[in-house]
Design a protein around this motif. Structure first.
Motif, PDB file in Angstrom:
ATOM      1  N   SER A 101      12.007   2.585  -1.055  1.00  0.00           N
ATOM      2  CA  SER A 101      12.802   2.942   0.121  1.00  0.00           C
ATOM      3  C   SER A 101      11.935   3.544   1.218  1.00  0.00           C
ATOM      4  O   SER A 101      11.997   3.122   2.389  1.00  0.00           O
ATOM      5  N   LEU A 102      11.123   4.518   0.879  1.00  0.00           N
ATOM      6  CA  LEU A 102      10.268   5.172   1.862  1.00  0.00           C
ATOM      7  C   LEU A 102       9.224   4.197   2.408  1.00  0.00           C
ATOM      8  O   LEU A 102       8.959   4.168   3.622  1.00  0.00           O
ATOM      9  N   ALA A 103       8.652   3.392   1.528  1.00  0.00           N
ATOM     10  CA  ALA A 103       7.669   2.403   1.950  1.00  0.00           C
ATOM     11  C   ALA A 103       8.283   1.420   2.942  1.00  0.00           C
ATOM     12  O   ALA A 103       7.647   1.038   3.936  1.00  0.00           O
ATOM     13  N   SER A 104       9.514   1.003   2.698  1.00  0.00           N
ATOM     14  CA  SER A 104      10.185   0.050   3.583  1.00  0.00           C
ATOM     15  C   SER A 104      10.427   0.658   4.957  1.00  0.00           C
ATOM     16  O   SER A 104      10.172   0.017   5.987  1.00  0.00           O
ATOM     17  N   MET A 105      10.908   1.893   4.997  1.00  0.00           N
ATOM     18  CA  MET A 105      11.186   2.538   6.281  1.00  0.00           C
ATOM     19  C   MET A 105       9.911   2.746   7.094  1.00  0.00           C
ATOM     20  O   MET A 105       9.891   2.508   8.307  1.00  0.00           O
ATOM     21  N   ILE A 106       8.853   3.181   6.431  1.00  0.00           N
ATOM     22  CA  ILE A 106       7.588   3.402   7.140  1.00  0.00           C
ATOM     23  C   ILE A 106       7.009   2.074   7.617  1.00  0.00           C
ATOM     24  O   ILE A 106       6.527   1.952   8.751  1.00  0.00           O
ATOM     25  N   ALA A 107       7.068   1.048   6.762  1.00  0.00           N
ATOM     26  CA  ALA A 107       6.513  -0.266   7.121  1.00  0.00           C
ATOM     27  C   ALA A 107       7.233  -0.854   8.327  1.00  0.00           C
ATOM     28  O   ALA A 107       6.594  -1.394   9.246  1.00  0.00           O
ATOM     29  N   PHE A 108       8.559  -0.763   8.357  1.00  0.00           N
ATOM     30  CA  PHE A 108       9.307  -1.266   9.504  1.00  0.00           C
ATOM     31  C   PHE A 108       8.914  -0.523  10.775  1.00  0.00           C
ATOM     32  O   PHE A 108       8.760  -1.130  11.842  1.00  0.00           O
ATOM     33  N   SER A 109       8.742   0.790  10.672  1.00  0.00           N
ATOM     34  CA  SER A 109       8.354   1.589  11.841  1.00  0.00           C
ATOM     35  C   SER A 109       6.979   1.175  12.343  1.00  0.00           C
ATOM     36  O   SER A 109       6.762   1.027  13.563  1.00  0.00           O
TER      37      SER A 109
ATOM     38  N   GLY B 160       1.626   4.230  -9.386  1.00  0.00           N
ATOM     39  CA  GLY B 160       1.240   4.725  -8.074  1.00  0.00           C
ATOM     40  C   GLY B 160       1.035   6.232  -8.013  1.00  0.00           C
ATOM     41  O   GLY B 160       1.321   6.965  -8.967  1.00  0.00           O
ATOM     42  N   HIS B 161       0.552   6.676  -6.867  1.00  0.00           N
ATOM     43  CA  HIS B 161       0.213   8.088  -6.669  1.00  0.00           C
ATOM     44  C   HIS B 161       1.434   8.993  -6.788  1.00  0.00           C
ATOM     45  O   HIS B 161       1.375  10.053  -7.425  1.00  0.00           O
ATOM     46  N   GLY B 162       2.533   8.602  -6.154  1.00  0.00           N
ATOM     47  CA  GLY B 162       3.732   9.432  -6.196  1.00  0.00           C
ATOM     48  C   GLY B 162       4.265   9.602  -7.609  1.00  0.00           C
ATOM     49  O   GLY B 162       4.678  10.703  -7.995  1.00  0.00           O
ATOM     50  N   TYR B 163       4.240   8.529  -8.390  1.00  0.00           N
ATOM     51  CA  TYR B 163       4.712   8.589  -9.775  1.00  0.00           C
ATOM     52  C   TYR B 163       3.817   9.507 -10.608  1.00  0.00           C
ATOM     53  O   TYR B 163       4.311  10.346 -11.368  1.00  0.00           O
ATOM     54  N   GLN B 164       2.519   9.351 -10.442  1.00  0.00           N
ATOM     55  CA  GLN B 164       1.579  10.187 -11.193  1.00  0.00           C
ATOM     56  C   GLN B 164       1.734  11.660 -10.819  1.00  0.00           C
ATOM     57  O   GLN B 164       1.689  12.541 -11.676  1.00  0.00           O
TER      58      GLN B 164
ATOM     59  N   SER C 112       0.831  -1.208   0.000  1.00  0.00           N
ATOM     60  CA  SER C 112       0.000   0.000   0.000  1.00  0.00           C
ATOM     61  C   SER C 112       0.863   1.255   0.000  1.00  0.00           C
ATOM     62  O   SER C 112       0.581   2.228  -0.719  1.00  0.00           O
ATOM     63  N   LEU C 113       1.928   1.228   0.798  1.00  0.00           N
ATOM     64  CA  LEU C 113       2.823   2.381   0.875  1.00  0.00           C
ATOM     65  C   LEU C 113       3.593   2.592  -0.424  1.00  0.00           C
ATOM     66  O   LEU C 113       3.841   3.728  -0.827  1.00  0.00           O
ATOM     67  N   ILE C 114       3.976   1.489  -1.069  1.00  0.00           N
ATOM     68  CA  ILE C 114       4.646   1.621  -2.367  1.00  0.00           C
ATOM     69  C   ILE C 114       3.702   2.272  -3.368  1.00  0.00           C
ATOM     70  O   ILE C 114       4.094   3.172  -4.124  1.00  0.00           O
ATOM     71  N   TYR C 115       2.439   1.832  -3.378  1.00  0.00           N
ATOM     72  CA  TYR C 115       1.485   2.417  -4.313  1.00  0.00           C
ATOM     73  C   TYR C 115       1.285   3.904  -4.015  1.00  0.00           C
ATOM     74  O   TYR C 115       1.189   4.723  -4.940  1.00  0.00           O
ATOM     75  N   TRP C 116       1.227   4.269  -2.735  1.00  0.00           N
ATOM     76  CA  TRP C 116       0.954   5.662  -2.379  1.00  0.00           C
ATOM     77  C   TRP C 116       2.159   6.557  -2.631  1.00  0.00           C
ATOM     78  O   TRP C 116       2.021   7.676  -3.118  1.00  0.00           O
ATOM     79  N   THR C 117       3.361   6.070  -2.295  1.00  0.00           N
ATOM     80  CA  THR C 117       4.559   6.912  -2.411  1.00  0.00           C
ATOM     81  C   THR C 117       5.330   6.693  -3.710  1.00  0.00           C
ATOM     82  O   THR C 117       6.103   7.563  -4.121  1.00  0.00           O
ATOM     83  N   SER C 118       5.158   5.531  -4.311  1.00  0.00           N
ATOM     84  CA  SER C 118       5.932   5.110  -5.490  1.00  0.00           C
ATOM     85  C   SER C 118       7.420   4.989  -5.176  1.00  0.00           C
ATOM     86  O   SER C 118       8.253   4.970  -6.087  1.00  0.00           O
ATOM     87  N   MET C 119       7.761   4.900  -3.890  1.00  0.00           N
ATOM     88  CA  MET C 119       9.157   4.773  -3.473  1.00  0.00           C
ATOM     89  C   MET C 119       9.316   3.550  -2.578  1.00  0.00           C
ATOM     90  O   MET C 119       8.731   3.495  -1.492  1.00  0.00           O
TER      91      MET C 119
END
Length: 207
Positions: A143-151, A198-202, A134-141
């Motif tokens: 790296s960011l999705a991984s850091m947020i998911a771990f947190s 994803g949203h970030g890419y768009q 979900s975070l990858i789709y929202w951010t298109s990143m």
């Protein structure tokens, strides 16, 4: 001796550089020489394409899963009790990030950590995977999705009062942030690489 031997097996499993071996064997390409230079899933996708990237992701997850199950299969217990599988999973993560097969370098430990979680708590793995996608789709990143998911997994495990998993997740979260420190700089500068959906890419390409 059995404990030490199986911990070494866990480390060696984690140390297998799947991205490097898949690239060299089937594509005659060393992914360390292209893209971000990382041996993990994201750079494999970037350099070798989605099929190779998916294979490497599955293999890296499997490393963490098999290593975490070793004490159960080998009937090994330690003073850690129910947390013993997490110790073996950590050795696999160590192998992935400091690989004897890659001049003691390695990846960022996201997929192998996910494999450890799959073996230790499958329900939490499903939650983590859902958050990550979900975070990858929202951010298109990635790296960011991984850091947020771990947190978030650290906070969720805390909410479930799984103190062993909370401690391990916190350590891994700090480590993942550290390994993504150059990504954090690019995120701040707006220059981080995006997946092509994803949203970030768009949003970036709509400018």
């Amino acid at each position: 001796m059995k404990l030490i031997g199986l911990l070494m097996v866990a480390y060696l499993l984690g140390a297998i550089p799947n991205g490097v071996w898949v690239g060299k064997t089937f594509f005659h390409t060393d992914i360390r020489q292209s893209g971000s230079g990382n041996i993990g899933t994201t750079n494999t996708y970037r350099v070798l394409g989605p099929y190779a990237g998916t294979v490497v992701m599955v293999l890296d997850i499997a490393k963490g899963t098999v290593a975490t199950l070793l004490p159960t299969w080998g009937h090994v217990t330690t003073i850690l009790g129910t947390a013993t599988p997490l110790l073996f999973g950590l050795f696999a993560v160590l192998g992935h990030t400091v690989s004897v097969f890659d001049h003691f370098k390695g990846g960022k430990a996201v997929a192998t950590s996910a494999g450890m979680l799959l073996a230790y708590n499958p329900i939490m793995f499903v939650i983590a995977a859902g958050l990550w996608v979900s975070l990858i789709y929202w951010t298109s990143m990635v790296s960011l999705a991984s850091m947020i998911a771990f947190s978030l997994i650290t906070l969720i495990s805390l909410g479930f009062h799984d103190w062993y998993l909370t401690g391990i997740a916190l350590v891994l979260t700090i480590f993942v942030f550290y390994r993504h420190r150059t990504n954090i700089v690019r995120i701040k500068n707006g220059t981080e690489s995006l997946v092509p959906f994803g949203h970030g890419y768009q949003k970036r390409h709509a400018k």
